[in-house]
Design an enzyme around this catalytic site. Sequence first.
Site, PDB file in Angstrom:
ATOM      1  N   GLU A   1       1.109  -1.274   0.089  1.00 53.49           N
ATOM      2  CA  GLU A   1      -0.207   0.560   0.189  1.00 53.49           C
ATOM      3  C   GLU A   1       0.486   1.220   0.100  1.00 53.49           C
ATOM      4  OE1 GLU A   1      -2.750  -0.438   3.218  1.00 53.49           O
ATOM      5  OE2 GLU A   1      -3.719  -1.815   2.290  1.00 53.49           O
TER       6      GLU A   1
ATOM      7  N   GLU B   1      -5.205  -8.576   0.722  1.00 54.30           N
ATOM      8  CA  GLU B   1      -6.483  -8.547   2.253  1.00 54.30           C
ATOM      9  C   GLU B   1      -7.427  -7.569   1.570  1.00 54.30           C
ATOM     10  OE1 GLU B   1      -5.075  -4.902   4.035  1.00 54.30           O
ATOM     11  OE2 GLU B   1      -2.824  -5.815   3.979  1.00 54.30           O
TER      12      GLU B   1
HETATM   13  O1  IFM Z   1      -4.676  -3.329   9.254  1.00 52.04           O
HETATM   14  C1  IFM Z   1      -4.561  -2.728   8.352  1.00 52.04           C
HETATM   15  C2  IFM Z   1      -3.093  -3.505   6.939  1.00 52.04           C
HETATM   16  O2  IFM Z   1      -2.384  -3.436   7.455  1.00 52.04           O
HETATM   17  C3  IFM Z   1      -3.266  -2.323   5.709  1.00 52.04           C
HETATM   18  N1  IFM Z   1      -4.013  -2.923   4.797  1.00 52.04           N
HETATM   19  C4  IFM Z   1      -5.503  -2.325   5.942  1.00 52.04           C
HETATM   20  C5  IFM Z   1      -5.577  -2.976   6.812  1.00 52.04           C
HETATM   21  C6  IFM Z   1      -6.858  -2.238   7.858  1.00 52.04           C
HETATM   22  O3  IFM Z   1      -6.467  -0.991   8.006  1.00 52.04           O
END
Ligand code: IFM
Length: 443
Positions: free
Chosen positions: A168, A350
């Site tokens: 990210e 994710e």
């Molecule tokens: O916890 C975070 C993760 O570290 C990165 N992506 C989003 C998740 C939820 O906010």
Amino acid sequence: MTPLHRQFPPGFVWGVATSSFQIEGAAHEDGKGESIWDRFCRQPGAIADASNGDVACDHFHRLESDLDLIASLGVNAYRFSIAWPRVQPQGHGEFNPKGLDFYERLVDGLKARGIQAWATLNHWDLPQGLQDRGGWNDRDTVHRFVDYARHVNARLGDRLAGITTHNEPWVIATLGHDQGNFAPGIKSRKIATQVSHHLLLSHGLALQALRADGAKSPLGIVLNLASTVPATAMPADIAAADLADSRGRRWYTDPLFKGHYPADVMAELGADAPVVHDGDLAAIAQPMDYLGVNYYTRTVVSASGEDWNAKGRGLPVSDMDWEIYPQGLTDLLCLLKRDYPGLPPVYITENGGAFKDDALQHGRVQDDDRIAYLREHIGAVARAMAQGVPMAGYMVWSLMDNFEWSSGYLKRFGIVHVDYATQARTPKASAAWYRAFLRDWRG
Ligand code: IFM
């Protein structure tokens, strides 16, 4: 109607994900250096519950039982990140062999259990020693990252199913350097855009270097992407949504897949545009073996400003107040396929949610909201796949409740509940649901 589990082919990658700072703890052990998140957590008011990552889920000391926990879910992949300051305490100079010992035990423990190891090199915990020299705003950090990537690959690369350079980059650049509510807490659009360029450049140069070193694992990057839609059909809202999509998505995907930054954002940035050297964009546009997509919600945009908070509009939201909108994942994936012919295999690296029904009651967590969220988003992946998007895997965020950055421990994303006082792990109903889904898929 084909049952959901049958819509996914054999060989599909199913996992759970975590990151180093959010679960490991052991902040000062075995020679680990300070990270920018260790430092940021000490700033008064930075973290909602004034907590930090010193202990977190104590995963560092509970590796074997956590590996058993992962295996008990029936997943075939685990996505984790490597803490750079464990491996190279200052981010420059000496490497610390003990730091990689931990990850070697992790990778070998996964292998022994038949689980693929997906390693992310940078999930935000930059060594503070590099921040003291300017951090991601300093072009030298790009080269330090390449050294670190080569060092990790030399020791572990033969056993990794995937290496992700950055998790990210938008969050690092925008929340960390423009809005300043994430580490290192800087508030400057100019710095943020330079940081985003350096992150992308370090990704491209790391891929080049790892390939020159004969890397065996697939190499890629993980982006957080939302589907971005206009609030109304009014031309002004449509234009605002297009620009928001360029800022949040195409600012990263265009250079990665097309070798240029989007013109609309460049025009908007003016003097805040990044310094780009000759050859940078060609380096960034290295072919990737996969793209990781983190998807949580959609963004509804009006000419009067972006609206991330759907709560006020009466839409279903998670405990983060993020709208629950599974179709946005299908839309986003189809958009990526449309915009980038030759898109490499895509993994949802994710997806998940924090929910209010996350409390432990009589030794159980009945998180029906999370089960519905996961089922519907896995369905959204299946729909994208049916439309020709090259989907290759899906990973739940997160294996277990953990340190949710500026929200501290107040938001719980895990399919396993963590009692932070005792460090007891209790699989939630969603963990049982995922395990049963995967058992059906295996057939
Ligand atoms: O916890 C975070 C993760 O570290 C990165 N992506 C989003 C998740 C939820 O906010």
